[in-house]
Design a protein around this motif. Sequence first.
Motif, mmCIF file in Angstrom:
data_model
loop_
_atom_site.group_PDB
_atom_site.id
_atom_site.type_symbol
_atom_site.label_atom_id
_atom_site.label_comp_id
_atom_site.label_asym_id
_atom_site.label_seq_id
_atom_site.Cartn_x
_atom_site.Cartn_y
_atom_site.Cartn_z
ATOM 1 N N ARG A 80 6.256 4.311 5.425
ATOM 2 C CA ARG A 80 6.382 4.115 5.514
ATOM 3 C C ARG A 80 8.472 3.498 5.623
ATOM 4 O O ARG A 80 9.149 3.912 6.591
ATOM 5 C CB ARG A 80 5.887 2.820 6.834
ATOM 6 C CG ARG A 80 6.349 2.126 8.345
ATOM 7 C CD ARG A 80 5.442 1.098 7.837
ATOM 8 N NE ARG A 80 6.436 0.649 9.727
ATOM 9 C CZ ARG A 80 6.352 -0.255 10.297
ATOM 10 N NH1 ARG A 80 4.929 -1.519 10.152
ATOM 11 N NH2 ARG A 80 6.673 -1.504 11.495
ATOM 12 N N ILE A 81 8.787 2.585 4.721
ATOM 13 C CA ILE A 81 8.882 2.598 4.163
ATOM 14 C C ILE A 81 10.670 3.753 3.745
ATOM 15 O O ILE A 81 11.479 4.309 4.730
ATOM 16 C CB ILE A 81 9.311 1.922 3.059
ATOM 17 C CG1 ILE A 81 8.638 0.681 3.446
ATOM 18 C CG2 ILE A 81 11.043 1.372 2.312
ATOM 19 C CD1 ILE A 81 8.715 -0.812 2.234
ATOM 20 N N HIS B 28 13.933 -3.447 6.633
ATOM 21 C CA HIS B 28 13.606 -4.801 7.127
ATOM 22 C C HIS B 28 13.537 -4.718 8.948
ATOM 23 O O HIS B 28 12.042 -5.874 8.069
ATOM 24 C CB HIS B 28 14.081 -6.053 6.744
ATOM 25 C CG HIS B 28 14.450 -6.581 5.239
ATOM 26 N ND1 HIS B 28 15.717 -7.153 4.704
ATOM 27 C CD2 HIS B 28 14.125 -5.645 3.943
ATOM 28 C CE1 HIS B 28 15.802 -7.500 3.834
ATOM 29 N NE2 HIS B 28 14.703 -6.281 2.996
ATOM 30 N N ALA B 29 13.671 -4.727 9.974
ATOM 31 C CA ALA B 29 13.901 -5.174 10.885
ATOM 32 C C ALA B 29 12.643 -4.030 11.582
ATOM 33 O O ALA B 29 11.765 -4.134 12.025
ATOM 34 C CB ALA B 29 14.923 -3.781 11.697
ATOM 35 N N ASP B 30 12.284 -2.924 10.643
ATOM 36 C CA ASP B 30 11.149 -1.421 10.565
ATOM 37 C C ASP B 30 10.174 -1.678 10.205
ATOM 38 O O ASP B 30 8.652 -1.313 10.014
ATOM 39 C CB ASP B 30 11.459 -0.323 11.422
ATOM 40 C CG ASP B 30 12.394 0.057 11.700
ATOM 41 O OD1 ASP B 30 12.581 -1.019 12.814
ATOM 42 O OD2 ASP B 30 12.740 1.533 12.186
ATOM 43 N N CYS B 31 10.231 -2.524 8.871
ATOM 44 C CA CYS B 31 8.645 -2.086 7.786
ATOM 45 C C CYS B 31 8.846 -3.894 6.923
ATOM 46 O O CYS B 31 7.980 -3.778 6.033
ATOM 47 C CB CYS B 31 9.637 -1.330 6.592
ATOM 48 S SG CYS B 31 9.428 0.259 7.331
ATOM 49 N N VAL C 156 10.771 -2.757 -3.530
ATOM 50 C CA VAL C 156 11.117 -1.549 -3.192
ATOM 51 C C VAL C 156 12.429 -0.800 -4.112
ATOM 52 O O VAL C 156 13.708 -1.293 -3.343
ATOM 53 C CB VAL C 156 11.821 -1.376 -1.546
ATOM 54 C CG1 VAL C 156 11.577 0.615 -1.453
ATOM 55 C CG2 VAL C 156 10.486 -1.430 -0.856
ATOM 56 N N ARG C 157 12.763 -0.286 -4.480
ATOM 57 C CA ARG C 157 13.699 0.554 -5.161
ATOM 58 C C ARG C 157 13.687 2.385 -4.828
ATOM 59 O O ARG C 157 13.323 2.845 -5.003
ATOM 60 C CB ARG C 157 12.693 1.039 -7.059
ATOM 61 C CG ARG C 157 14.444 1.321 -7.727
ATOM 62 C CD ARG C 157 14.353 1.286 -9.013
ATOM 63 N NE ARG C 157 15.488 1.546 -9.492
ATOM 64 C CZ ARG C 157 15.289 1.969 -11.010
ATOM 65 N NH1 ARG C 157 14.217 1.626 -11.716
ATOM 66 N NH2 ARG C 157 16.461 2.109 -11.675
ATOM 67 N N SER D 79 0.579 -1.123 -0.139
ATOM 68 C CA SER D 79 -0.274 -0.143 -0.224
ATOM 69 C C SER D 79 1.154 1.351 -0.427
ATOM 70 O O SER D 79 2.036 1.181 0.369
ATOM 71 C CB SER D 79 -0.769 -0.082 1.218
ATOM 72 O OG SER D 79 0.054 0.252 2.848
ATOM 73 N N ASP D 80 -0.066 2.124 0.094
ATOM 74 C CA ASP D 80 1.165 3.444 0.171
ATOM 75 C C ASP D 80 1.756 4.023 1.267
ATOM 76 O O ASP D 80 2.801 4.574 1.464
ATOM 77 C CB ASP D 80 -0.277 5.170 -0.925
ATOM 78 C CG ASP D 80 -0.211 4.578 -2.074
ATOM 79 O OD1 ASP D 80 0.543 4.266 -3.156
ATOM 80 O OD2 ASP D 80 -1.176 5.408 -3.047
#
Length: 364
Positions: free
Chosen positions: A8-9, A67-70, A41-42, A2-3
């Motif tokens: 968040r990323i 990766h740890a957060d998202c 994700v780019r 999602s957007d």
Amino acid sequence: MSDLDQARIQACIEAWVDPWLKQSLGEAHAVKSVSVEGGSVRVELELPYVCAQDHEAIRSALTDAVHADCGDAPLEIRIAQTVAAHGGQNKLPGLAGVRNIIAIASGKGGVGKSTTTTNLALALKEQGARVGVLDADIYGPSQGMMLGVPAGTRPKTAEEKYFLPVESLGIQVMSMSFLVDEDTPMVWRGPMVSGALQQLLNQTRWDDLDYLLIDMPPGTGDIQLTLSQRVPVSGAVVVTTPQDIALLDARKGIEMFRKVDIPVLGVIENMSTHICSNCGHEESIFGSGGGDRLARDYDCELLGQMPLALAIREQADNGKPSVVADPEGPHAKRYLEIATRLSVRLALRAGQASRIPNISIFGD
């Protein structure tokens, strides 16, 4: 995805603290784009300093943080690096084909300034910069030999008025040694030396350099004065040893640059320790902590410390300095770290200068 996930990323990426800049990628305006395509994700980053040897480590650390957060979506991280042009003192006009001029100086001779200049130039190149070296030590030029330029080499000319720099080991280099016989002494007075420096600078056609390192003669004489009055120097690096007498002269060099409004980006301490080649015993034969104290006293950075090592001297004398002779060795790695710290210091100084107003205080 999602957007909201993408936002968040992106926030996570912008919050990640760059290990060299010591600030977040968002603060550094280094995040150019974050896009989500087909569940991956780019990320496009543009760093304001050079660190090509560290790109993989940055990708790995940033991927772990995301990766740890998202979540563990695949990340493709592309890293570009752009060296901006930083103006010099007194609004002097820039040098064609050169973005930044950095003076490598010392208060006294014999501290390893020329060897440092050569290895630093090669390290900046390995980190992804386009680099040139101007040998301003008119009386004792050595950069040609250290960069492996064959004796008797002469620069080509263009339009009958420009020298084309000699290229060796990926570095563009210009030196008085290319214009005279190897054994010819330069028995010149100060005005002649200053004129020769100006000719070497203004009549050399540099080709798109990020950094031009100027290997200065020791001391605070005619060459230094000419440089401060005629050339827009982005910053200076002072090379010293921990020895008290060397530090005394290095202080004079720093004070000189401050008086002519050239910022000192940092100090490099040479011959910090000697490591016995037989038993491995390490000893500070010239004293210890001198470079660190000097940097603290003048509010600049200790860019690095190099040992007194036979290999560094032999490799430079043979025209293959440590960075190219032993690229995986400990000396090369130290020079690469110093090169990145220098690039970072210049980038940060420019950013700070643009945000801090000038303040003048007058007495009653």
